[in-house]
Design an enzyme around this catalytic site. Structure first.
Site, short mmCIF file in Angstrom:
data_model
loop_
_atom_site.label_atom_id
_atom_site.label_comp_id
_atom_site.label_asym_id
_atom_site.label_seq_id
_atom_site.Cartn_x
_atom_site.Cartn_y
_atom_site.Cartn_z
N ASP A 145 48.59 80.12 54.51
CA ASP A 145 49.74 80.16 55.41
C ASP A 145 51.04 80.14 54.61
OD1 ASP A 145 47.97 80.03 57.51
OD2 ASP A 145 48.28 77.89 57.90
N VAL A 146 52.11 80.60 55.24
CA VAL A 146 53.42 80.63 54.58
C VAL A 146 53.80 79.25 54.06
CG1 VAL A 146 55.89 80.94 54.99
CG2 VAL A 146 54.26 82.60 55.89
#
Length: 317
Positions: A145-146
């Site tokens: 994920d970011v």
């Protein structure tokens, strides 16, 4: 965003952790978009509450339902080579590259994301990557994920890409994460076996749903503090947001993960502006030589600072 056929509408419900947050900040966190993109939507009148357009300084409340009209993707996102500060190369040869990803960086371009990407950074640094798969996902065989930091492997040629994809599909890759979750896990060691799919009402999130894909997470408590626990987590499957969804479903959301129900007061006290989650170890078989490879990544500065705050405040149980 003038033609209805070129737009899509998202309906978002504001979680408790974002109560009284400015709408631009709340949407940036919930949608994973840059603040500038969210502001452009607000200025265009594309964010509404009860039919009324909101401005960037307006506040949102728990349970508010926002309607956001966004441009639908007409084509694959553009891959732009861009250097990324803080992205480290851990291992590199003719076939694979292993990197240590900082927070705020996506694995690859996606609709609505205008920030930096792992693939863009690797190409900007002069490395080759496999051209297998979608054009914007060159060489990517798994994602973080970011907001998640830590280890990722990227294929540099077609043979490596194919072999790595097989390893991830066959679940022979070792993926160990460390996470700080709210509360104390009981039991302190166990397995979460609960299917995951998109949330039935909020498509920017995922959820445990009966008809979802099989999802298995193993965990062990490493350390207990007064209100939180440090866990070691091993993934048997690799669903989107799997760790975040599984622990939220057990009412132990990750510290700082307001999208999945974390308490913002704990996040504020521990100075966490993202989910406390780190891809700590990665083990795999080299796709060409067959050698067993194992990599480990230290905590980045913000996660280390959080643990130091817990120690300094004598919050150990």
């Amino acid at each position: 965003m003038n033609e209805l056929s070129e737009r899509e509408v998202k309906i978002l419900s504001i979680p408790e952790g974002l109560d009284q947050e400015r709408v631009d900040a709340a949407l940036a966190r919930l949608l994973g978009l840059s603040r500038s993109v969210v502001v452009s939507l607000l200025e265009a009148g594309e964010v509404r509450r009860k039919g009324k357009s909101l401005g960037k300084s307006d506040k949102v409340g728990t349970g508010d339902h926002l309607e956001i009209t966004m441009p639908a993707a007409k084509s694959a996102p553009t891959l732009t080579p861009t250097p990324v500060e803080g992205l480290s190369v851990i291992y590199n040869d003719d076939h694979i590259i292993v990197i240590d990803k900082p927070a705020g960086v996506a694995a690859h371009p996606s609709p609505g994301w205008t920030g930096p990407t792992v693939i863009g950074a690797i190409i900007a640094a002069g490395y080759n990557v496999s051209t297998s798969g979608a054009a914007e996902r060159q060489g990517v065989v798994h994602r973080l994920d970011v907001g998640t930091t830590g280890l990722m492997v990227v294929a540099k040629d077609e043979a490596a890409y194919s072999h790595l994809k097989d390893q991830f599909r066959d679940r022979t890759v070792g993926k160990v994460y460390h996470a700080l979750v709210q509360g104390h896990m009981d039991p302190s060691e166990g397995t979460i076996d609960a299917p995951i799919d998109r949330h039935p009402k909020e498509d920017y999130r995922f959820a445990v749903v009966a008809e979802g894909k099989p999802s298995i997470t193993h965990y062990k408590a490493l350390e207990y503090f007064r209100a939180v626990s440090l866990l070691e987590i091993e993934l048997e499957t690799g669903r989107t947001h799997q760790i975040r969804v599984h622990f939220s479903a057990l009412h132990h959301p990750l510290v700082g993960d307001l999208t999945y129900g974390a308490d913002h007061t704990i996040a504020d006290r521990l100075e966490m502006t993202r989910p406390w989650l780190h891809a700590k170890e990665l083990s795999l078989t080299h796709p060409i030589t067959g050698a067993d490879l194992h990599f480990s990544s230290p905590y980045p500065a913000d996660l280390t600072r959080t643990l130091s705050l817990l120690e300094a405040n004598q919050e150990r149980d």
